[in-house]
Structures are given as C-alpha cells and as structure tokens.
Design an enzyme around this catalytic site. Sequence first.
Site, PDB file in Angstrom:
ATOM      1  N   GLY A   1       8.604  11.538  -2.680  1.00 11.64           N
ATOM      2  CA  GLY A   1       9.815  11.413  -1.876  1.00 11.64           C
ATOM      3  C   GLY A   1      10.744  10.345  -2.414  1.00 11.64           C
TER       4      GLY A   1
ATOM      5  N   ALA B   1      -0.863  10.100 -12.281  1.00  9.82           N
ATOM      6  CA  ALA B   1      -2.118   9.989 -13.019  1.00  9.82           C
ATOM      7  C   ALA B   1      -3.186  10.826 -12.348  1.00  9.82           C
ATOM      8  CB  ALA B   1      -2.550   8.532 -13.083  1.00  9.82           C
TER       9      ALA B   1
ATOM     10  N   ASP C   1       0.857  -1.183   0.000  1.00  7.15           N
ATOM     11  CA  ASP C   1       0.000   0.000   0.000  1.00  7.15           C
ATOM     12  C   ASP C   1       0.895   1.235   0.000  1.00  7.15           C
ATOM     13  OD1 ASP C   1      -1.724   2.094   0.496  1.00  7.15           O
ATOM     14  OD2 ASP C   1      -2.675   1.191   2.245  1.00  7.15           O
TER      15      ASP C   1
ATOM     16  N   TYR D   1     -12.665  11.711  -4.292  1.00  5.61           N
ATOM     17  CA  TYR D   1     -11.836  11.393  -5.465  1.00  5.61           C
ATOM     18  C   TYR D   1     -11.337  12.667  -6.133  1.00  5.61           C
ATOM     19  CZ  TYR D   1     -10.453   9.206  -9.902  1.00  5.61           C
ATOM     20  OH  TYR D   1      -9.750   8.775 -11.002  1.00  5.61           O
TER      21      TYR D   1
END
Length: 327
Positions: free
Chosen positions: A106, A118, A60, A149
């Site tokens: 980073g 994106a 993740d 979103y």
Amino acid sequence: MNGDKRVLITGAAGFLGSHLCDRFIKEGFRVVGMDNLITGSLRNIEHLFQLENFEFYHHDVSKFVHVPGNLDYILHFASPASPIDYLKIPIQTLKVGSLGTHNLLGLARAKKARILVASTSEVYGDPLVHPQHEDYWGNVNPVGPRGVYDEAKRFQEAMTMAYHTYHKVDTRIVRIFNTYGPRMRLNDGRVLPTFIGQAIRGEDLTAFGDGSQTRSFCYVDDLVEGIYRLLFSNYVNPVNIGNPGEITINEFAEEILKLTGSDRKVIYKPLPADDPKQRKPDISRARELLGWEPRVDRSEGLQITYDYFKSLPEVDITPKDFSEYIR
C-alpha cells in the site's frame, strides 16, 4: 544521480537488511532503515547512524507504515528467518508476511515506488523437484511447524502479484536460498552459524537425520548483488538467487571441522518435521535475465565468516544507547 533517490529497507537491522543498507549507501542512495528489532540488532547498522543519507525508524511493519517524503524504492526484508525465531514467534512471523506485506505494498502504491519483496526457497517446502526452479509450485505442509514461515512467504508472493496485476504496482520478488556471512547470529537454528558456534566453543557438531540432506550456501555479497540487479531489472515474476553448489550436511560438517581446527565429532539427532531433504537453486533465470551468478568460493566466504564469529566477544557487551537516532 542516485543521491536524489530514496529507498526504504525493512528489516534493516537484520543480517541481510544491514548488508543491503550498506550497498545502497555505497551506491549513493538516501536510505531509510526500518526494524522493530525483534530479531535484528542495532549493532549491525550503528556504523551508519552518523551519515546524513541514513535514517532509522523503530517500527513494526505489521502496523500501519508511514514514511514522510518521497520514496523511490522499497525493499521488504522484515521477517524472522531462522527456525528458532519463527517457531518461537509464529504469530508475528505470519503477521509480517501478510499484514506487513500488505502495508508496504500500500505504501508503494501511495508513493509510486518500486517494491522488491524477499521471499525464500522455503516456498518450495520439502521439494519433489531437484534442483528447484521458479515454475515449481512446491511441497509445503501448511499446518506443520514450518508452515508459519513457508505459508507467510507464499501468501506474500500472492499478495505482491495481486498488487502488481490489480493496482499496477511496480513489483519484484526474490526467492532467497541459504545465505551466510558476517552479522549472522550464532545458534539461530541455521546450520552454518550453529556448526561454527559449536566448533568455536569446542563442542560436537549437531546434525539432524543421517546428515545426507543437502544445502547450497551463497555468500552474502553475492546475494546482495543479485538482489540489486533484480531491483533494477524489468522482470516481475519470482527469481531464485542462491548458489547451486550443493553439499550434504555431513560434508559441510567436515568442512567446518577442518576450517576451525576442531577435533570434535558430529553427533546426530532426529530430523525435524518437514525439514527439506534437498535444497539447490536452479539459477538459469538469474543468469539469463540479470547476468548474475555467484562469484565467492565457499572456502573464501567461510573463512571470512569464521573470522567474523571469532572476533565476537564471548559475552554480549552492554548495548549502546541508540535512542537519539531512532525515529
């Protein structure tokens, strides 16, 4: 030689991420795929597992991201992208757009890698300008159901530009309009797979509002080509990549009924809150800077996509054990 170049693609097991993995493998890159599989599927990339120049990390990106070795490029495509997903997991959607983007910027800084993030046409919200060009700031409701979103992507763009101006990270931003093709998930809340899924099952097609709202659909191969060209351009501001072939939802429903040979009808339900009434990209910037424009006709792309959906099993097959390939 590209074989000496290594690229990290987040969201690698998703619809777009998996096609990007294919493209960069084809171009001779060493590809590192990363996905937490919250919406992606390993079936989309299982054909790559046996390749020496492909590796996969189950991770993740909202948590600290570490990839050993050099990285030349990063493509950040990790994010829920369909309404069903980001309404079901709103916090994770916000985290991957904010914390995830921060972590990857980073990483790009540490590795001295170029990063392409994106973004989406949703940054324009329910637009008051038509067609939508990159200089338009948008009309977004930050506290509406789509805000998790829309604002995640808007923050992502701001963070990317901040890293570019303050830390001198080499960045690119692509604003993606409606895209379709094989590996989409049926019934994910987006109009195209929903219509095709309903037609395959012999159901009526469900449209929202009166069906007069518009969308513009770009075939996935065209989109990937635009992204590839943008990555290797020298342009750092956002670029729209999409197909300006605008069509109403009613017209699109008729195309799907004809394509599938369905004799069902279109039924209408109330329009969801903040659903954009018009969606059409101005791709002048992509044409000028990248020499890019879509090539695949919608009828051709829809046939390929329909054939893919028809080939899917009626019931999900028991997932294969991919554990030996996951890092």
